[in-house]
Design a protein around this motif. Structure first.
Motif, short mmCIF file in Angstrom:
data_model
loop_
_atom_site.label_atom_id
_atom_site.label_comp_id
_atom_site.label_asym_id
_atom_site.label_seq_id
_atom_site.Cartn_x
_atom_site.Cartn_y
_atom_site.Cartn_z
N ALA A 94 0.83 -1.21 0.00
CA ALA A 94 0.00 0.00 0.00
C ALA A 94 0.86 1.26 0.00
N ALA A 95 0.49 2.21 -0.84
CA ALA A 95 1.16 3.51 -0.83
C ALA A 95 0.51 4.36 0.26
N VAL A 96 1.32 5.10 0.99
CA VAL A 96 0.79 5.94 2.08
C VAL A 96 1.48 7.30 2.11
N GLY A 97 0.88 8.21 2.86
CA GLY A 97 1.53 9.48 3.17
C GLY A 97 2.15 9.37 4.56
N GLY A 98 3.26 10.05 4.76
CA GLY A 98 3.94 10.00 6.06
C GLY A 98 3.49 11.16 6.94
N GLU A 123 2.36 22.26 -0.95
CA GLU A 123 1.38 21.37 -1.58
C GLU A 123 2.06 20.06 -1.95
N ILE A 124 1.26 19.01 -2.09
CA ILE A 124 1.84 17.70 -2.44
C ILE A 124 2.04 17.65 -3.95
N SER A 125 3.29 17.41 -4.36
CA SER A 125 3.57 17.35 -5.80
C SER A 125 3.39 15.91 -6.28
N ILE A 136 0.90 7.11 9.65
CA ILE A 136 0.82 7.09 8.19
C ILE A 136 -0.65 7.17 7.79
N VAL A 137 -0.88 7.60 6.55
CA VAL A 137 -2.26 7.73 6.08
C VAL A 137 -2.37 7.13 4.68
N GLY A 138 -3.43 6.35 4.47
CA GLY A 138 -3.65 5.74 3.16
C GLY A 138 -5.14 5.53 2.96
N MET A 139 -5.51 5.14 1.75
CA MET A 139 -6.95 5.06 1.43
C MET A 139 -7.46 3.64 1.27
N THR A 140 -6.59 2.65 1.39
CA THR A 140 -7.04 1.29 1.06
C THR A 140 -6.90 0.28 2.22
N VAL A 159 5.99 4.73 1.82
CA VAL A 159 5.68 6.16 1.97
C VAL A 159 5.97 6.87 0.65
N ALA A 160 4.92 7.47 0.09
CA ALA A 160 5.04 8.12 -1.23
C ALA A 160 5.28 9.62 -1.09
N ASN A 161 4.85 10.20 0.02
CA ASN A 161 4.91 11.67 0.17
C ASN A 161 4.75 12.01 1.65
N TRP A 162 5.15 13.24 2.00
CA TRP A 162 4.75 13.77 3.30
C TRP A 162 3.28 14.11 3.20
N ALA A 163 2.50 13.71 4.22
CA ALA A 163 1.06 13.99 4.21
C ALA A 163 0.83 15.51 4.24
N ALA A 164 -0.41 15.90 3.94
CA ALA A 164 -0.73 17.34 3.81
C ALA A 164 -0.30 18.13 5.05
N GLU A 169 6.65 14.31 -7.50
CA GLU A 169 7.51 13.80 -6.42
C GLU A 169 6.93 12.54 -5.82
N LEU A 170 5.60 12.54 -5.68
CA LEU A 170 4.91 11.37 -5.12
C LEU A 170 5.22 10.13 -5.98
N GLU A 171 5.11 10.30 -7.30
CA GLU A 171 5.35 9.16 -8.18
C GLU A 171 6.80 8.69 -8.14
N ARG A 176 -9.64 12.05 -2.84
CA ARG A 176 -8.81 13.24 -2.69
C ARG A 176 -7.83 13.02 -1.54
N LEU A 177 -6.73 13.74 -1.57
CA LEU A 177 -5.82 13.73 -0.43
C LEU A 177 -6.44 14.58 0.68
N GLU A 178 -5.84 14.54 1.86
CA GLU A 178 -6.42 15.18 3.03
C GLU A 178 -6.08 16.68 3.09
N THR A 179 -6.78 17.39 3.94
CA THR A 179 -6.39 18.77 4.23
C THR A 179 -5.32 18.72 5.34
N ALA A 206 -6.80 5.10 7.94
CA ALA A 206 -7.42 4.80 6.63
C ALA A 206 -8.46 5.86 6.31
N THR A 207 -8.20 6.65 5.27
CA THR A 207 -9.14 7.73 4.89
C THR A 207 -9.91 7.33 3.63
N GLN A 208 -10.94 8.09 3.35
CA GLN A 208 -11.87 7.70 2.31
C GLN A 208 -11.38 7.97 0.89
N1 HPA Z 1 -2.96 10.43 1.90
C1 HPA Z 1 -3.73 9.35 1.67
N2 HPA Z 1 -3.35 8.34 0.91
C2 HPA Z 1 -2.15 8.39 0.34
C3 HPA Z 1 -1.29 9.48 0.53
C4 HPA Z 1 -1.71 10.56 1.35
O1 HPA Z 1 -1.01 11.56 1.57
N3 HPA Z 1 -0.18 9.22 -0.18
C5 HPA Z 1 -0.35 8.01 -0.78
N4 HPA Z 1 -1.54 7.50 -0.46
#
Ligand code: HPA
Length: 247
Positions: free
Chosen positions: A85-89, A218-220, A182-186, A207-212, A223-225, A165-168, A160-162
């Protein structure tokens, strides 16, 4: 017989290190899984692979048929599942490109089909979910990561978020106050469904990115990819190290 399944996440819709032997389209009482199950050999062991978002990465997190996916794996007699799973840190250690083996979950998703026990069974059923991941498999993953010098993080709480969209920034601040790393959607309801069917299920998060609000303004997506690509290369190395030990 195949006893291990890998559920691929964003950035891992194909497993290049898998020698494909055959594919099987499965139907379940809950509808179709995200894709046909691919069977093959990875590091000499039989494994089954299922890309969570479909073969062409077309299914968004809130529309994944989690019940069909987990049911299909269970029906094949598979006992163990490594979920990628990809997540935000969120917290300090969870920097982009790192691999994390979470040990807890907080579920913020809504409106998803989240149980097999939805009133059609004879008895009301509650499953224990104190420790949402299979600790034996988590330890095996950790050992594999250490053996491959992958600098993985041992333990984290997955929020686990819905999505999609990414979070605020405020939502991430709230998740952090709740104790999420960490935060992810799945992550949910997948983990809970696996528990309902008594599968040994553990997540390998990348971890794909720093969370919002935790990194740049802003999340690029570029960079995430890039981080995800790097992280998924590590996942392939991890799987090649760990599967001979557990397969
Ligand atoms: N938030 C939620 N899911 C994600 C994120 C994030 O920042 N990055 C990758 N999956």
């Amino acid at each position: 017989m195949t006893s291990l399944a890998i559920i691929g996440g964003t950035g891992l819709t194909q497993l290049k290190c898998l020698e494909i032997e055959r594919k099987e389209v499965l139907l379940t009482p809950y509808g179709e899984p995200s894709a046909p199950i691919t069977y093959g050999k990875l590091a000499g062991k039989e494994v089954a692979f299922l890309p969570r978002h479909g073969n062409g990465h077309t299914i968004p997190p809130h529309q994944v048929n989690y019940r069909a996916n987990i049911w299909a794996i269970h029906k094949l007699g598979i006992e163990r599942v490594i979920a990628i799973a990809a997540v935000g840190g969120i917290t300090e250690q969870m920097s982009p490109k790192r691999i994390v083996f979470p040990n807890q979950i907080i579920d913020y998703t809504y409106g998803r089909e989240q149980t097999y026990f939805d009133g059609h069974t004879k008895d009301v059923t509650h499953v224990d979910f104190t420790h949402p991941y299979c600790e034996e498999l988590r330890q095996a993953l950790l050992k594999g990561a250490q053996a491959a010098s992958l600098d993985a993080v041992d333990g984290a709480t997955y929020g686990a978020t819905q999505g999609p969209r990414l979070e605020t920034a405020a939502e991430i601040a709230r998740l952090e106050r709740d104790g999420c790393d960490i935060v992810g959607m799945t992550g949910m309801p997948e983990a809970a469904l696996a528990r309902e069917l008594s599968l040994c299920y553990s997540t390998c998060a990348v971890v794909a990115n720093w969370a919002a609000g935790k990194g740049a303004d802003e999340i690029s997506m570029d960079e995430l990819e890039m981080s995800l690509k790097d992280g998924m290369d590590k996942v392939r190395t991890l799987l090649e190290t760990v599967i001979p030990e557990i397969g």
